[in-house]
Structure formats: structure tokens, C-alpha cells
Design a protein around this motif. Structure first.
Motif, PDB file in Angstrom:
ATOM      1  N   THR A 114      12.936  -5.731 -45.310  1.00 23.82           N
ATOM      2  CA  THR A 114      12.425  -4.512 -44.695  1.00 23.82           C
ATOM      3  C   THR A 114      13.430  -4.033 -43.660  1.00 23.82           C
ATOM      4  O   THR A 114      13.703  -4.729 -42.679  1.00 23.82           O
ATOM      5  N   HIS A 118      14.842  -1.674 -40.658  1.00 20.83           N
ATOM      6  CA  HIS A 118      14.488  -0.802 -39.522  1.00 20.83           C
ATOM      7  C   HIS A 118      15.707   0.067 -39.247  1.00 20.83           C
ATOM      8  O   HIS A 118      16.762  -0.424 -38.827  1.00 20.83           O
ATOM      9  N   TYR A 124       9.631   9.086 -45.831  1.00 17.54           N
ATOM     10  CA  TYR A 124       9.234   7.852 -45.144  1.00 17.54           C
ATOM     11  C   TYR A 124       8.485   8.202 -43.871  1.00 17.54           C
ATOM     12  O   TYR A 124       8.919   9.066 -43.098  1.00 17.54           O
ATOM     13  N   THR A 152       8.462   6.062 -37.677  1.00 16.67           N
ATOM     14  CA  THR A 152       7.994   4.859 -36.984  1.00 16.67           C
ATOM     15  C   THR A 152       8.102   4.972 -35.470  1.00 16.67           C
ATOM     16  O   THR A 152       7.720   4.045 -34.766  1.00 16.67           O
ATOM     17  N   THR A 171      10.908   2.612 -41.191  1.00 17.39           N
ATOM     18  CA  THR A 171      10.681   1.261 -41.693  1.00 17.39           C
ATOM     19  C   THR A 171      10.681   1.342 -43.212  1.00 17.39           C
ATOM     20  O   THR A 171       9.756   1.917 -43.804  1.00 17.39           O
ATOM     21  N   GLY A 201      11.065  -0.578 -46.925  1.00 19.49           N
ATOM     22  CA  GLY A 201      11.087  -1.790 -47.732  1.00 19.49           C
ATOM     23  C   GLY A 201      12.081  -1.642 -48.879  1.00 19.49           C
ATOM     24  O   GLY A 201      11.954  -0.716 -49.692  1.00 19.49           O
ATOM     25  N   SER A 218      16.042   3.178 -50.925  1.00 23.54           N
ATOM     26  CA  SER A 218      15.911   1.884 -50.252  1.00 23.54           C
ATOM     27  C   SER A 218      17.104   0.986 -50.572  1.00 23.54           C
ATOM     28  O   SER A 218      17.557   0.212 -49.720  1.00 23.54           O
ATOM     29  N   THR A 275       5.020  -2.021 -44.727  1.00 21.24           N
ATOM     30  CA  THR A 275       5.646  -0.826 -44.158  1.00 21.24           C
ATOM     31  C   THR A 275       4.632   0.265 -43.857  1.00 21.24           C
ATOM     32  O   THR A 275       4.961   1.243 -43.188  1.00 21.24           O
ATOM     33  N   ALA A 326       4.063   1.750 -40.254  1.00 21.87           N
ATOM     34  CA  ALA A 326       5.037   2.630 -39.594  1.00 21.87           C
ATOM     35  C   ALA A 326       4.409   3.725 -38.731  1.00 21.87           C
ATOM     36  O   ALA A 326       4.747   3.857 -37.543  1.00 21.87           O
ATOM     37  N   ASP A 372       0.662  -8.878 -44.294  1.00 18.43           N
ATOM     38  CA  ASP A 372       1.928  -9.062 -45.013  1.00 18.43           C
ATOM     39  C   ASP A 372       1.875 -10.433 -45.672  1.00 18.43           C
ATOM     40  O   ASP A 372       0.806 -11.058 -45.740  1.00 18.43           O
TER      41      ASP A 372
END
Length: 616
Positions: free
Chosen positions: A268, A270, A405, A408, A421, A423, A439, A479, A482, A506
Motif C-alpha cells: 500500500t 502513501h 483515488y 487522504t 493511499t 493499494g 497502482s 485503502t 483514506a 485489514d
């Protein structure tokens, strides 16, 4: 009746022209033409501009058709998940207002279905959600329209703009449903439905121009139609550039970190991006759009497989702009997903019997199975094109869509930055390792100091309450957490207090607890009132967020009774449905309701904007 020279005042050439034209006119076009010809004191420009003829006496407008048409009220309804549909609807509203039409605008949820029989001209802009389902804020209207309670609509004219994604089986299904049902109820289609793929700008502009033309507005649609739903034309006169979906800002990457610990099954990222100098602003719940770049190694393999010269020039748009084949495949066109329309076009281009057989009627299941998990390289390997030029091939492809996305971070806390954030998607299918376009780029090829083309996507359908007295329940595994980080960071910066409750899940506590330190800090400071976590792989029996919700059912229902708003963000296919089902169960159990009563309770919460979802 056919016009003839003997029964009309026209010569032979005029009669032939009129006999070709008249059968092609719609009823509304005939009415407009009748009014136009019967209004001798009206200037041609005033009628063509769609303005009611105010200075001519009514008798001179007999049968007063022009006044009837231009005085009709236009109602615009939209259903939208990400905000594209709402932005397009608002643009149409603005254009009609500028032309002095009576026009109103609302989401489906804010429209009383019983008022449908009062509508005169109805314009619908809607996306399609998941596997052919209406977006959340169109569910109730969709159900009403297809029920026995729906009224007859003999005096209603309508047109539908439908947004979708051709890679899904039920492409633009909600728009098709509305269009068909309105006709079944007796409505007259004032302009044909247009179905838009992910690259919706040009077809949406065509729909706007067509509808405005049918509503007797000048055919000269101003230049802002080209940027429909993205750029407010009044802003173009300012000194500062306006960045948008059609003119993305190149944001510098400040940080790109892996949030997962060593040994995790997941990756993941950031990302922190600089917005300095962009004049872009956002609120919690908004998204950032990134225009990704295809994997160069995949592009090179594709060109090599077909045997083309990567430096050949190809057109990349209708205006004839040229780029090299390699750059076009890198930056402009989607190559990682196959769609049914693409394979149908390829079958005509490739002259390959196997491909022609695959797209024949009756082969739907085989075609669907082939498309799943394959990309353009698979297509040209399995069905080698013969005698196809790069330009022909490129024109069959669709534009690479931006990836959205959830933001965040808080704009108030970090006005010159935006955090994401993401994935990283990796999987193995059909003999090859594959990865997500954006991604994969962010996970492998984007370093601090490099730039990404971005824009802000305002999501008015996922907005947090501004009143700190409103309790907030947030459900976001992985995610999906976020936007809740953005919301809590925003509340901390504003000094707001109020009850907040986060359900987070998670795989493993030790490696996958995203932003753990920040949640703990906010719990200590009271910015976050409660937090329940579920780590599915830390025990033999998997535990997810919906299990934690059931364990806290009494408290959760009390929060609902106290007026709490519920927000859900994350995976659509399983998590969102499981959470929805769990909410119904809690409402039934704790509220002593039947299943039908619980559904009504949750539906009313949605209509009151107390139940909002951002799912993907």
C-alpha cells in the motif's frame, strides 16, 4: 399527404425538397416550424435563440406553438457516484438558465417521484453502478419508475445521457433502463439517448448540443461545451491557469512510501504530491484523478509482437494531432483491458477467422470468458492482425481513463499538498504476471521529484457533516480508510469536537495497520471517539468489519437513533454488500423491525444524506 406542384404553391424543386424533409421531422420540430412560420413580427434571431417572443400579440402567434414550447419547464435529474454526472447536469442547467429557460436541477433522491407527472421536459444524466445497478442516489427513483405506481407520461418529453464503462458487461444499463421505461410510460424522446464510455467529453458535448438544439436554442453552442463538466468558462479570463480533467496539473511527487510492514502480502503506497501553484482546493470526500502512463515494457512487447515501427506517427484525436506510435500507446490509449466493442472492431480489422467466430452472436459466454484478465498483447498474440496499419489499429482503441483515488489528507491542514493511499494491484493470469496501470506505476516507477498529471474530482455525493453535533460512523477497510483520515485531519485542524466512530479492517495487525499511530493519537485527543478493528488473518476464523459491527449492534443502533451519519468506503463486490446487509440486520434486530421496515429505514437515511458510500 405528398406535396405536389398541383396542390401547393411550390415549384417542382421545392416540392421535392419538402417531401424529402417533412417525413424526417419529429413532432416537436413540426410544432416549432409551425410557430416560426406563424410569427411574422418575431425576428428570426429571437426564435432561433430560444427566447420567448414577448412583444408579439398572442393572436399573431396562432396557434401559439412557439410560446407553448419555450414556456415549458425543463427538469434535470442526475444520478452520480463519482461526481461526473452531477457536473454534467450542472453545466446543462447553467446553459439553459443563460438562455432564459425555466429550468430546475436536483439529484434523483432530492426529487419527489409523485411530481413526475407534473414534469414537462425531462433531462436525465446518470451513471451506472457495479454490474448494471443505479447509483445510490438513483435507487429509489429507479424502483419507483419501474413500479405500478409510475404515472403515464403522455405530455412528457425526455432525453437521457448515460455514463458508463464498456469494460463492464452491463454498459450504461441504468441510462438504458430509464430511457426505455420513460418511453413505455408514454413519454416522447426529444433527443436520442447517448451512452458515454470513460472518455465521455465529446459524446456528452454532442448530447448537450443536440438537446439544446431540439429545445430551440441556437445551434451555435459556445466553446465551453468542449470542456463540459470540467472548466467553468468564466474562470478562463483570469490570469491564473485553470487546472481540470481536460487540463491536468503536473504535481511533483514529494513522498512515495510503502505503508505495509515486512512480510505483508500487500503493498500500500502513501503518496504525497505538491499542489503548489495549482489553485486547486478540495474537501474531505473528494478524489484525485491521475492520468497514468502505461508500462513501457508492455508497450514495447505489444509493438514488437505486431511488428510495427515505434516511431511511426499516428493520430491521437479527432483534430488530427499526431504522436509517435510508442508515445500514443504509452500516454493516450488503454492497452490493459479488453472490451466487447474493441473485439468487434478488431474482428473487422484483423481478418482473422478465429476472432470473427468469437464475436459472433451466441458466443457471449465464450467472449466474456476470453476478455476476463486479458489485455491487448494477448489479443494480438492470439489473433495476429494481418495488413492492419498503426493508424487503423489506434482508432479502434479508447482513451486511457484517469484513475480516481479518495484523498487522504485535509486541505485545511496541508493546503499545498494532497495525500493518497493506493493499494498496488498485482496478479497472475493466462501465463503472465500483470499489474494495475496506475497502482503499478506508483508502486514501481514513480520516484520523489517526478511528476504526475492530476486533477480534483469533487464528490458531492460523499460529503461529511459540517455540524460537529452530528455523530459520524465510518466504515473503511484497507485503502477504504483514506477519506476518513482526511475527515479527521480536517476536524483536528478546525478544532471541531463531536462523536466519531471508525470501523477499520485489514489482514494482519503487525504488518497492515495503516496509519496506526495517527488513529491512536486522535483517540487520545478525542478527535476520534471510538475505533473497532478487524484483522482477518490473525486468527483461524476470519473476522471482518461487519462482524465487529454486529458485536456492537446495540451501540451502533443507538448512534443511528441519535442521528448519526454512516459512511462506507472500499471494495464494492463484497465488503460494501456485506456491510449493507449487516446494517439491515442491526436495524431489524435492535429496532424490532421487519426486513421491509429496515429497508425503508435505511432508504430514508440515504435520502437524508445520512448513509453515503464511496465504493469501487
Amino acid at each position: 399527404m405528398q406535396l405536389q406542384v398541383t396542390n401547393s404553391p411550390f415549384n417542382q424543386e421545392q416540392v421535392e425538397s419538402l417531401n424529402r424533409l417533412l417525413p424526417t421531422l419529429t413532432e416537436s420540430q413540426k410544432i416549432w416550424l409551425s410557430g416560426y412560420l406563424s410569427a411574422p413580427h418575431a425576428t428570426e434571431s429571437s426564435i432561433l435563440a430560444g427566447s420567448p417572443v414577448r412583444d408579439a400579440p398572442e393572436a399573431e402567434l396562432s396557434p401559439n406553438k412557439v410560446a407553448q414550447i419555450t414556456s415549458r419547464e425543463v427538469r434535470i435529474l442526475f444520478g452520480s457516484d463519482t461526481g461526473n454526472g452531477q457536473a454534467l447536469a450542472e453545466e446543462m442547467f447553467q446553459k439553459l438558465e443563460e438562455r432564459d429557460f425555466k429550468v430546475s436541477l436536483s439529484s434523483f433522491d432530492d426529487f419527489k417521484p409523485k411530481d413526475l407527472k407534473k414534469v414537462q421536459d425531462l433531462l436525465i444524466v446518470t451513471s451506472t453502478h457495479g454490474e448494471g445497478d443505479p447509483p445510490d442516489n438513483a435507487l429509489s427513483f429507479h424502483e419507483f419508475l419501474h413500479s405500478k405506481r409510475a404515472p403515464k407520461l403522455e405530455d412528457v418529453r425526455f432525453s437521457v445521457l448515460s455514463l458508463g464503462d464498456q469494460s463492464y458487461e452491463f454498459f450504461c444499463q441504468t441510462g438504458k433502463d430509464f430511457d426505455k421505461r420513460l418511453e413505455e410510460l408514454g413519454g416522447e424522446r426529444l433527443y436520442p439517448r447517448i451512452d458515454c464510455d470513460v472518455d465521455f467529453d465529446e459524446p456528452a458535448a454532442d448530447w448537450v448540443e443536440g438537446v439544446l438544439g431540439t429545445l430551440h436554442v441556437s445551434q451555435e453552442v459556445d466553446d465551453t461545451v468542449e470542456n463540459l463538466g470540467q472548466v467553468d468558462s468564466s474562470l478562463l479570463t483570469t490570469k491564473d491557469p485553470v487546472y481540470s480533467r481536460s487540463n491536468p496539473f503536473k504535481a511533483e511527487v514529494l513522498e512515495n512510501l510503502n505503508l505495509n510492514g515486512r512480510g505483508s502480502n500487500k503493498e500500500t503506497r502513501h503518496l504525497e504530491l505538491s499542489l503548489e501553484g495549482s489553485n486547486l482546493a478540495f474537501e474531505p470526500g473528494d478524489s484525485l484523478g491521475i492520468f497514468p502512463k502505461n508500462d513501457p515494457s508492455l508497450v514495447d512487447k505489444l509493438i514488437e509482437q505486431i511488428g510495427w515501427n515505434p516511431e511511426d506517427s499516428v493520430p491521437i484525436n479527432k483534430q488530427g494531432e499526431q504522436r509517435t506510435l510508442r508515445d500514443a500507446l504509452l500516454f493516450n490509449f488503454e492497452i490493459t483491458r479488453l472490451t466487447k466493442p474493441l473485439l468487434e472492431q478488431a474482428a473487422q480489422l484483423f481478418t482473422n477467422d478465429g476472432l470473427k467466430k468469437l464475436v459472433k452472436p451466441g458466443q457471449e459466454e465464450e467472449l466474456k470468458s476470453y476478455i476476463d484478465g486479458r489485455d491487448l498483447l494477448d489479443l494480438v498474440q492470439d489473433f495476429q492482425p494481418q495488413g492492419v496499419s498503426p493508424s487503423e489499429f489506434i482508432q479502434a482503441l479508447r482513451k486511457i481513463p484517469a484513475r480516481l483515488y479518495s484523498i487522504t489528507s485535509s486541505f485545511k491542514a496541508n493546503p499545498d499538498e494532497v495525500h493518497l493511499t493506493i493499494g498496488t494491484v498485482r496478479y497472475h493470469a493466462h501465463g503472465r504476471d500483470r499489474k494495475g496501470v496506475c497502482s503499478g506505476e506508483c508502486g514501481e516507477r514513480v520516484e520523489p521529484g517526478e511528476f504526475l498529471p492530476v486533477y480534483i474530482q469533487h464528490n458531492r455525493n460523499f460529503k461529511f457533516p459540517t455540524d460537529s453535533k452530528t455523530p459520524v460512523i465510518m466504515i473503511g477497510p484497507g485503502t477504504g480508510v483514506a477519506p476518513f483520515r482526511s475527515f479527521l485531519e480536517d476536524r483536528e485542524e478546525s478544532g471541531m469536537e463531536g462523536k466519531t466512530w471508525l470501523f477499520y479492517g485489514d489482514q494482519h495487525f503487525s504488518t497492515d495497520f495503516l496509519y496506526q499511530i495517527e488513529w491512536q493519537k486522535w483517540l487520545k485527543e478525542g478527535v476520534l471517539s471510538r475505533m473497532d478493528v478487524a484483522f482477518s488473518r490473525d486468527r483461524p476464523e476470519k473476522v471482518y468489519v461487519q462482524h465487529r459491527m454486529l458485536e456492537r449492534s446495540k451501540d451502533l443502533f443507538q448512534w443511528l437513533k441519535d442521528g448519526a451519519s454512516v459512511y462506507v468506503c472500499g471494495d464494492e463486490k463484497r465488503m460494501a454488500n456485506d456491510v449493507h446487509t449487516t446494517l439491515l440486520t442491526i436495524i431489524k434486530q435492535e429496532g424490532n423491525m421487519s426486513h421491509e421496515e429496515a429497508e425503508v429505514y435505511l432508504s430514508e437515511m440515504r435520502q437524508q444524506k445520512r448513509y453515503q458510500r464511496d465504493i469501487y
